[in-house]
Design a protein around this motif. Structure first.
Motif, PDB file in Angstrom:
ATOM      1  N   ASN A  98       0.813  -1.218   0.000  1.00 50.47           N
ATOM      2  CA  ASN A  98       0.000   0.000   0.000  1.00 50.47           C
ATOM      3  C   ASN A  98       0.850   1.275   0.000  1.00 50.47           C
ATOM      4  O   ASN A  98       0.503   2.265   0.634  1.00 50.47           O
ATOM      5  CB  ASN A  98      -0.953   0.017   1.201  1.00 50.47           C
ATOM      6  N   ARG A  99       1.928   1.237  -0.777  1.00 49.25           N
ATOM      7  CA  ARG A  99       2.819   2.395  -0.805  1.00 49.25           C
ATOM      8  C   ARG A  99       3.716   2.328  -2.028  1.00 49.25           C
ATOM      9  O   ARG A  99       4.198   1.276  -2.402  1.00 49.25           O
ATOM     10  CB  ARG A  99       3.677   2.391   0.449  1.00 49.25           C
ATOM     11  N   GLN A 100       3.960   3.507  -2.612  1.00 45.91           N
ATOM     12  CA  GLN A 100       5.004   3.685  -3.609  1.00 45.91           C
ATOM     13  C   GLN A 100       5.629   5.036  -3.314  1.00 45.91           C
ATOM     14  O   GLN A 100       4.976   6.071  -3.439  1.00 45.91           O
ATOM     15  CB  GLN A 100       4.437   3.645  -5.033  1.00 45.91           C
ATOM     16  N   GLY A 101       6.879   5.025  -2.893  1.00 42.57           N
ATOM     17  CA  GLY A 101       7.560   6.267  -2.540  1.00 42.57           C
ATOM     18  C   GLY A 101       6.823   6.994  -1.429  1.00 42.57           C
ATOM     19  O   GLY A 101       6.500   6.405  -0.396  1.00 42.57           O
ATOM     20  N   ASN A 102       6.521   8.275  -1.660  1.00 43.93           N
ATOM     21  CA  ASN A 102       5.822   9.077  -0.656  1.00 43.93           C
ATOM     22  C   ASN A 102       4.312   8.882  -0.685  1.00 43.93           C
ATOM     23  O   ASN A 102       3.609   9.429   0.170  1.00 43.93           O
ATOM     24  CB  ASN A 102       6.139  10.567  -0.866  1.00 43.93           C
ATOM     25  N   ASP A 103       3.812   8.159  -1.668  1.00 47.38           N
ATOM     26  CA  ASP A 103       2.363   7.930  -1.779  1.00 47.38           C
ATOM     27  C   ASP A 103       1.978   6.718  -0.933  1.00 47.38           C
ATOM     28  O   ASP A 103       2.459   5.603  -1.176  1.00 47.38           O
ATOM     29  CB  ASP A 103       1.964   7.700  -3.236  1.00 47.38           C
ATOM     30  N   VAL A 104       1.116   6.942   0.047  1.00 46.66           N
ATOM     31  CA  VAL A 104       0.729   5.887   0.976  1.00 46.66           C
ATOM     32  C   VAL A 104      -0.783   5.753   0.991  1.00 46.66           C
ATOM     33  O   VAL A 104      -1.510   6.742   1.041  1.00 46.66           O
ATOM     34  CB  VAL A 104       1.234   6.203   2.410  1.00 46.66           C
ATOM     35  N   GLY A 105      -1.278   4.534   0.954  1.00 42.62           N
ATOM     36  CA  GLY A 105      -2.708   4.247   1.015  1.00 42.62           C
ATOM     37  C   GLY A 105      -3.028   3.029   0.177  1.00 42.62           C
ATOM     38  O   GLY A 105      -2.274   2.646  -0.721  1.00 42.62           O
ATOM     39  N   THR A 106      -4.159   2.421   0.458  1.00 42.09           N
ATOM     40  CA  THR A 106      -4.533   1.204  -0.267  1.00 42.09           C
ATOM     41  C   THR A 106      -4.704   1.451  -1.764  1.00 42.09           C
ATOM     42  O   THR A 106      -4.550   0.534  -2.566  1.00 42.09           O
ATOM     43  CB  THR A 106      -5.828   0.599   0.298  1.00 42.09           C
ATOM     44  N   GLN A 107      -5.003   2.690  -2.154  1.00 40.36           N
ATOM     45  CA  GLN A 107      -5.181   2.993  -3.579  1.00 40.36           C
ATOM     46  C   GLN A 107      -3.869   2.893  -4.351  1.00 40.36           C
ATOM     47  O   GLN A 107      -3.876   2.835  -5.577  1.00 40.36           O
ATOM     48  CB  GLN A 107      -5.828   4.363  -3.789  1.00 40.36           C
ATOM     49  N   TYR A 108      -2.734   2.851  -3.655  1.00 42.23           N
ATOM     50  CA  TYR A 108      -1.424   2.776  -4.303  1.00 42.23           C
ATOM     51  C   TYR A 108      -0.843   1.364  -4.291  1.00 42.23           C
ATOM     52  O   TYR A 108       0.330   1.175  -4.600  1.00 42.23           O
ATOM     53  CB  TYR A 108      -0.447   3.740  -3.626  1.00 42.23           C
ATOM     54  N   ARG A 109      -1.663   0.372  -3.978  1.00 43.70           N
ATOM     55  CA  ARG A 109      -1.157  -0.992  -3.898  1.00 43.70           C
ATOM     56  C   ARG A 109      -0.737  -1.522  -5.268  1.00 43.70           C
ATOM     57  O   ARG A 109      -1.181  -1.045  -6.305  1.00 43.70           O
ATOM     58  CB  ARG A 109      -2.196  -1.910  -3.255  1.00 43.70           C
ATOM     59  N   SER A 110       0.111  -2.507  -5.216  1.00 48.98           N
ATOM     60  CA  SER A 110       0.600  -3.164  -6.422  1.00 48.98           C
ATOM     61  C   SER A 110      -0.392  -4.249  -6.828  1.00 48.98           C
ATOM     62  O   SER A 110      -0.764  -5.101  -6.011  1.00 48.98           O
ATOM     63  CB  SER A 110       1.978  -3.785  -6.134  1.00 48.98           C
ATOM     64  N   GLY A 111      -0.822  -4.214  -8.089  1.00 49.66           N
ATOM     65  CA  GLY A 111      -1.775  -5.222  -8.533  1.00 49.66           C
ATOM     66  C   GLY A 111      -1.764  -5.450 -10.031  1.00 49.66           C
ATOM     67  O   GLY A 111      -1.512  -4.539 -10.815  1.00 49.66           O
ATOM     68  N   ILE A 112      -2.011  -6.679 -10.401  1.00 54.14           N
ATOM     69  CA  ILE A 112      -2.233  -7.068 -11.789  1.00 54.14           C
ATOM     70  C   ILE A 112      -3.648  -7.619 -11.832  1.00 54.14           C
ATOM     71  O   ILE A 112      -3.983  -8.545 -11.089  1.00 54.14           O
ATOM     72  CB  ILE A 112      -1.236  -8.154 -12.242  1.00 54.14           C
ATOM     73  N   TYR A 113      -4.471  -7.033 -12.683  1.00 50.10           N
ATOM     74  CA  TYR A 113      -5.884  -7.401 -12.748  1.00 50.10           C
ATOM     75  C   TYR A 113      -6.155  -7.961 -14.136  1.00 50.10           C
ATOM     76  O   TYR A 113      -6.130  -7.240 -15.125  1.00 50.10           O
ATOM     77  CB  TYR A 113      -6.743  -6.177 -12.401  1.00 50.10           C
ATOM     78  N   TYR A 114      -6.369  -9.254 -14.182  1.00 48.80           N
ATOM     79  CA  TYR A 114      -6.405  -9.969 -15.457  1.00 48.80           C
ATOM     80  C   TYR A 114      -7.804 -10.085 -16.046  1.00 48.80           C
ATOM     81  O   TYR A 114      -8.799 -10.065 -15.343  1.00 48.80           O
ATOM     82  CB  TYR A 114      -5.756 -11.347 -15.315  1.00 48.80           C
ATOM     83  N   TYR A 115      -7.829 -10.235 -17.373  1.00 49.62           N
ATOM     84  CA  TYR A 115      -9.065 -10.367 -18.143  1.00 49.62           C
ATOM     85  C   TYR A 115      -9.299 -11.782 -18.660  1.00 49.62           C
ATOM     86  O   TYR A 115     -10.364 -12.053 -19.196  1.00 49.62           O
ATOM     87  CB  TYR A 115      -9.047  -9.407 -19.337  1.00 49.62           C
ATOM     88  N   SER A 116      -8.305 -12.650 -18.527  1.00 47.63           N
ATOM     89  CA  SER A 116      -8.457 -14.003 -19.074  1.00 47.63           C
ATOM     90  C   SER A 116      -7.585 -14.971 -18.270  1.00 47.63           C
ATOM     91  O   SER A 116      -6.645 -14.558 -17.597  1.00 47.63           O
ATOM     92  CB  SER A 116      -8.014 -14.029 -20.547  1.00 47.63           C
ATOM     93  N   PRO A 117      -7.894 -16.265 -18.383  1.00 46.46           N
ATOM     94  CA  PRO A 117      -7.037 -17.260 -17.718  1.00 46.46           C
ATOM     95  C   PRO A 117      -5.592 -17.209 -18.227  1.00 46.46           C
ATOM     96  O   PRO A 117      -4.660 -17.437 -17.461  1.00 46.46           O
ATOM     97  CB  PRO A 117      -7.694 -18.597 -18.072  1.00 46.46           C
TER      98      PRO A 117
END
Length: 183
Positions: A98-117
């Motif tokens: 939930n952080r990248q550099g100075n940006d903190v919060g759940t909106q800054y989490r690392s994620g890959i959101y897939y469209y297919s298997p």
């Protein structure tokens, strides 16, 4: 589909596919993907949350569970999904929760959101490979893409338009100029 600031469609150009990535503040991530040959369109927005039609302010409050994401439209004949995954891993630190550099919060989490298997399989394999190159555990979530809400217009191509400091950055294909996160 209704987006944060008006209608949106999930229709890609013929032959193109979608990918979604969360890697911190969406401005720099978007510019990174804009520069990739084979990427035909990028949009920043919100996904993975619990509130319909979220606004930037609502997402930043931390109460919607949305992630700031970049939705990438790409031509798989010119750019593979694996190439996009490589760009994703190179753009941020996937070991900080939930952080990248100075940006903190759940909106800054690392994620890959897939469209297919196929995207899911490639994402998991890519994460396993990348884990072998870092000393800390990767915290990137890999989940099915949920409804995409396009962010407000002023967020779209923000850095290319000049950002906070009115200093335009190139979104040209192949550009390697350093990306200044806020302009």
């Amino acid at each position: 589909m209704e987006a944060a600031n008006g209608p949106d469609t999930d229709l890609s150009a013929p032959g193109n596919q979608f990918a979604q990535f969360g890697a911190g503040c969406f401005w720099g991530v978007e510019l990174t993907f804009q520069r990739i040959h084979g990427v035909t369109k990028t949009e920043v927005g919100y996904s993975q949350g619990t509130v319909n039609n979220p606004t930037y302010e609502a997402v930043c409050s931390g109460n919607t569970n949305h992630s700031e994401i970049v939705r990438v439209q790409y031509d798989p004949n010119q750019c593979s999904y694996e190439t996009l995954l490589d760009v994703f891993w190179g753009r941020h630190d996937p070991t900080t929760l939930n952080r990248q550099g100075n940006d903190v919060g759940t909106q800054y989490r690392s994620g890959i959101y897939y469209y297919s298997p196929e995207q899911e399989r490639a994402a998991r394999e890519s994460m396993e490979t990348h884990q072998n190159t870092v000393s800390q555990n990767i915290v990137t979530e890999i989940l099915p893409a949920k409804k995409f809400y396009r962010a407000e217009e002023y967020h779209q191509q923000y850095l290319e338009k000049g950002g906070r400091f009115h200093s335009k950055q190139s979104g040209a294909k192949g550009c390697t100029d350093p990306i200044r996160c806020y302009g």
